[in-house]
Every structure is written in structure tokens, then in C-alpha cells.
Design a protein around this motif. Structure first.
Motif, short mmCIF file in Angstrom:
data_model
loop_
_atom_site.label_atom_id
_atom_site.label_comp_id
_atom_site.label_asym_id
_atom_site.label_seq_id
_atom_site.Cartn_x
_atom_site.Cartn_y
_atom_site.Cartn_z
N MET A 33 12.55 6.06 17.55
CA MET A 33 11.21 5.99 16.97
C MET A 33 11.13 6.75 15.65
O MET A 33 10.30 6.45 14.80
CB MET A 33 10.18 6.57 17.94
N ALA B 274 13.06 6.59 13.27
CA ALA B 274 13.37 5.68 12.17
C ALA B 274 12.09 5.06 11.61
O ALA B 274 12.00 4.78 10.43
CB ALA B 274 14.31 4.59 12.66
N ILE B 275 11.12 4.86 12.47
CA ILE B 275 9.90 4.18 12.05
C ILE B 275 8.83 5.19 11.63
O ILE B 275 8.20 5.05 10.60
CB ILE B 275 9.36 3.31 13.20
N LEU B 276 8.66 6.22 12.44
CA LEU B 276 7.57 7.17 12.19
C LEU B 276 7.96 8.25 11.18
O LEU B 276 7.11 8.85 10.54
CB LEU B 276 7.12 7.81 13.50
N GLY C 190 9.67 7.95 8.39
CA GLY C 190 9.79 7.54 7.00
C GLY C 190 8.48 7.63 6.23
O GLY C 190 7.52 8.26 6.68
N LEU C 191 8.47 6.97 5.08
CA LEU C 191 7.29 7.01 4.21
C LEU C 191 6.23 6.00 4.64
O LEU C 191 5.09 6.09 4.20
CB LEU C 191 7.71 6.72 2.77
N ALA C 192 6.62 5.03 5.49
CA ALA C 192 5.68 3.95 5.83
C ALA C 192 4.38 4.49 6.42
O ALA C 192 3.30 4.01 6.09
CB ALA C 192 6.34 2.97 6.81
N TRP D 163 0.69 4.06 4.90
CA TRP D 163 -0.31 3.31 5.68
C TRP D 163 -1.62 4.11 5.78
O TRP D 163 -2.71 3.56 5.61
CB TRP D 163 0.26 3.00 7.07
N LEU E 71 -3.46 3.94 2.57
CA LEU E 71 -4.08 2.61 2.39
C LEU E 71 -5.36 2.50 3.21
O LEU E 71 -6.36 1.95 2.75
CB LEU E 71 -3.09 1.51 2.79
N VAL E 72 -5.33 3.04 4.43
CA VAL E 72 -6.52 2.99 5.29
C VAL E 72 -7.63 3.86 4.67
O VAL E 72 -8.80 3.46 4.63
CB VAL E 72 -6.18 3.44 6.72
N VAL F 206 1.57 -0.84 -1.93
CA VAL F 206 2.25 -1.88 -1.12
C VAL F 206 3.51 -2.35 -1.84
O VAL F 206 4.58 -2.47 -1.24
CB VAL F 206 1.29 -3.07 -0.85
N PHE G 71 6.09 -0.62 0.51
CA PHE G 71 6.33 -1.60 1.57
C PHE G 71 7.30 -2.68 1.08
O PHE G 71 8.23 -3.06 1.79
CB PHE G 71 5.03 -2.22 2.06
N MET G 72 7.11 -3.15 -0.14
CA MET G 72 8.01 -4.20 -0.67
C MET G 72 9.28 -3.58 -1.23
O MET G 72 10.16 -4.32 -1.69
CB MET G 72 7.29 -5.03 -1.74
N GLU G 73 9.36 -2.27 -1.23
CA GLU G 73 10.57 -1.51 -1.65
C GLU G 73 10.94 -1.76 -3.10
O GLU G 73 12.11 -1.67 -3.47
CB GLU G 73 11.75 -1.83 -0.73
N GLU H 8 15.81 5.30 4.49
CA GLU H 8 14.99 6.36 3.93
C GLU H 8 15.70 7.69 4.06
O GLU H 8 16.26 8.02 5.10
CB GLU H 8 13.62 6.38 4.59
N PRO I 219 15.16 -6.20 -2.77
CA PRO I 219 15.04 -6.43 -1.33
C PRO I 219 15.02 -7.94 -1.05
O PRO I 219 14.29 -8.67 -1.71
CB PRO I 219 13.71 -5.80 -0.95
N LEU J 51 -7.88 -4.03 7.87
CA LEU J 51 -7.13 -3.03 8.66
C LEU J 51 -6.00 -3.70 9.45
O LEU J 51 -4.91 -3.14 9.60
CB LEU J 51 -8.07 -2.27 9.59
N LEU K 105 -3.15 -4.40 6.97
CA LEU K 105 -2.47 -3.15 6.57
C LEU K 105 -1.58 -2.66 7.71
O LEU K 105 -0.44 -2.23 7.48
CB LEU K 105 -3.50 -2.06 6.23
N TRP L 201 2.53 -2.17 8.03
CA TRP L 201 3.17 -0.93 8.51
C TRP L 201 4.22 -1.26 9.57
O TRP L 201 5.33 -0.73 9.55
CB TRP L 201 2.09 0.01 9.07
N GLY M 175 8.26 -0.78 9.39
CA GLY M 175 8.97 -0.10 10.48
C GLY M 175 10.09 -0.96 11.04
O GLY M 175 11.18 -0.47 11.35
N ARG N 236 19.04 0.16 11.06
CA ARG N 236 19.76 1.13 11.87
C ARG N 236 20.28 0.49 13.16
O ARG N 236 20.72 1.19 14.06
CB ARG N 236 18.86 2.31 12.21
N ILE O 59 13.56 -2.05 19.02
CA ILE O 59 12.40 -1.49 18.30
C ILE O 59 12.02 -2.41 17.14
O ILE O 59 10.84 -2.71 16.92
CB ILE O 59 12.71 -0.07 17.79
N HIS P 202 4.31 -8.81 3.09
CA HIS P 202 3.60 -7.77 2.32
C HIS P 202 2.80 -8.38 1.19
O HIS P 202 1.72 -7.89 0.86
CB HIS P 202 4.60 -6.76 1.77
#
Lengths: 93, 203
Positions: free
Chosen positions: A1, A3-5, A7-9, A13, A16-17, A57, A61-63, B15, B24, B75, B78, B82, B86, B93, B98, B186
Motif C-alpha cells: 500500500m 507504493a500508492i499512499l 507517493g505524491l498522488a 489529490w 485538487l479537492v 493533473v 497525474f499525467m507525469e 517515485e 509516459p 470529486l 478527481l 488518484w 496509484g 512495482r 493492488i 487523466h
């Protein structure tokens, strides 16, 4: 997890919210007052916020932050041209 | 300092890791994305141009829009973005389960967007508002309709990405296809980020 939480995403997010909530306030409440100038200031802020979100974004997100300079310039060019045109049309009324 | 050779198939940026400049996904997907963005840029400008000709009438019609649905949809997109971001990090990886889970969650958010849009349209129709109503609603239905079409295509792309996200995908050319699909999704989010305030908030 991680890997997902980890990072910068996730921070992006959240930003953005938060920006979306700010647009909601600007678009629905009379934060700056009720005069024509106040409405116009809200409108400008809503547009600028939208394109700030677009850039987040694009970059994260689009890197595109890892992409070659040319792609970065093209996408920043789109943001500047479209945002500028929309602001011009909005203020031209 | 000598220029570093940029291998188009170089492994994707993880990252925190060192990385060289790379596009990408496949280069072709960016031609499509930039083309779509140019078309939408013109549509946004066209809307504001005609709005300036009939500001009062556009404002009166705008007041009939359901901002709560628009906000919920923003929302949802967005959050779907996200999840897609992820998914890419996980798949690189080789965390396949996941990664696929994130793609499924992103798909669910996108499907939620479509459902809310259907509710929004049917509310408008039952209130007697159609594409032939007035100029504002003509633009509302055309712009959100074209965007909705892109959401539907994007859902297909996400489903396909999940399908090819098998174990070991990180080091194959398929990872670039998945990245390209992610970039397309995106873009769908990005276009709504502009469309939403334009239609619902700009006074």
C-alpha cells in the motif's frame, strides 16, 4: 500500500479537492460582495483555480514533470493560451 | 556534462527514484490527447463567446443547473484519477493485485460519474429542458455530451488496462499501453475540471 499512499498522488489529490471546495465557495457564495466587480473577481478566481488544477493533473497525474521539455512546453502552452483566451472572453463582456 | 541517452523503453519513474526524461505511454497517445485538448479548448472559447452575447439569459439558465451533482461528479473524477495514479505506481512495482484493484476502483468512480450524469439529464428532461431549450442548454448538452462520450471511451480504456495488467507487466511494452490509457483518463478528468466551473460557476 505504501507504493500508492506514500507517493505524491495523495497530497496532489488533496490539493485538487481543496481547490474544488474553494471554487464551490467562489461560485456559490458572495465572498467578495455583490457588486459587478466582486462577481467578476470571483469569476476570474474560479477560472485561474481551474487551470491551476489542470496543471497539477498534467504535471503529477499525467507525469509530464518527467517528460521531455517539448511536451512540458506544449502543455503549458495549452494552459496559457486557453486560460488567457477564456479570461479575455469573460472580461470582454 | 554529456547528454544522457534517453531510452524510450527506459523503465518508468518510480517515485523517489532517479529518472530520465521520458514520455509516459506511447507517443501516439499524446498526439490524440493534444488533439482532443485543442478541440475542447475551442469549444470552451465558443461557449464563452456566445455567453458574452447573452450574459443575462445564460445566467438565468445556469441557475437551473444542479450544482450538487456537478460537484459530486468533479470529486468522483478527481478520485478516479488518484486511483489510476496509484494503479500505475503499483503495477510498476509488480503489485498486480493492488494495481488491478485501483483500476477497478477508478472504473467504479467513472461509472458513478456516468450514473449521476444520467440522473442529471433525466431531471432536466422531466423539467422540460432539452437541447433545443435555449443557447445555454444547447451548449450544456453538447459540451457535457461530448465529454460524457470521452468518459465512456475512458471506461473502456480502464477495463482494457485492467485486463492486460497481469503479473510481470512492469517490464513489458504493455506497461506503456497501460500508461497511455492512464494519461487518456487523466485528460478526461482535466477537461471536466475546466468544463465544470465554466458551466456551473462562472457568473
Amino acid at each position: 500500500m505504501k507504493a500508492i499512499l506514500g507517493g505524491l498522488a495523495t497530497p496532489i489529490w488533496l490539493l485538487l479537492v481543496a481547490a474544488t471546495a474553494a471554487s464551490w465557495l467562489l461560485g456559490t457564495e458572495q465572498l467578495f460582495g455583490v457588486t459587478a466587480e466582486a462577481v467578476r473577481a470571483s469569476g476570474i478566481s474560479v477560472l485561474l483555480l481551474a487551470f491551476a488544477k489542470v496543471r497539477l493533473v498534467v504535471r503529477y497525474f499525467m507525469e509530464v514533470r518527467h517528460a521531455p521539455l517539448m511536451l512540458k512546453l506544449i502543455l503549458d502552452g495549452w494552459i496559457v493560451i486557453v486560460c488567457g483566451t477564456l479570461l479575455g472572453l469573460y472580461l470582454g463582456t | 556534462m554529456p547528454m544522457r541517452h534517453v531510452d524510450p523503453m527506459a523503465s518508468a519513474p518510480l517515485e523517489g527514484g532517479e529518472c530520465v526524461a521520458r514520455i509516459p505511454g506511447e507517443a501516439g497517445i499524446w498526439v490524440l490527447i493534444l488533439g482532443e485538448m485543442s478541440v475542447f479548448g475551442l469549444l470552451f472559447a465558443t461557449f464563452l463567446f456566445y455567453r458574452s452575447k447573452a450574459a443575462a439569459q445564460f445566467a438565468a439558465s445556469q441557475a437551473l443547473l444542479d450544482r450538487n451533482i456537478g460537484m459530486a461528479n468533479t470529486l468522483l473524477l478527481l478520485t478516479s484519477s488518484w486511483f489510476v495514479a496509484g494503479a500505475i505506481q503499483a503495477l510498476r512495482r509488480d503489485l498486480t493485485t493492488i494495481g488491478r484493484g485501483c483500476l477497478a476502483a477508478a472504473f467504479a468512480c467513472g461509472a458513478g460519474f456516468v450514473s449521476l450524469k444520467a440522473i442529471e439529464y433525466s431531471e432536466k428532461f422531466s423539467a422540460g429542458i432539452t437541447i433545443a431549450g435555449d443557447d445555454f442548454f444547447m451548449y450544456y448538452f453538447v459540451l457535457t455530451g461530448i465529454h460524457l462520450l470521452h468518459v465512456l471511451i475512458g471506461l473502456g480504456v480502464l477495463a482494457f488496462a485492467a485486463m492486460i495488467s497481469v503479473r510481470g507487466v512492469a517490464n513489458t511494452g504493455r506497461m506503456r499501453v497501460i500508461e497511455g490509457g492512464a494519461a487518456f483518463w487523466h485528460m478526461v478528468d482535466l477537461l471536466w475540471i475546466v468544463l465544470f466551473p465554466l458551466l456551473y460557476f462562472l457568473r
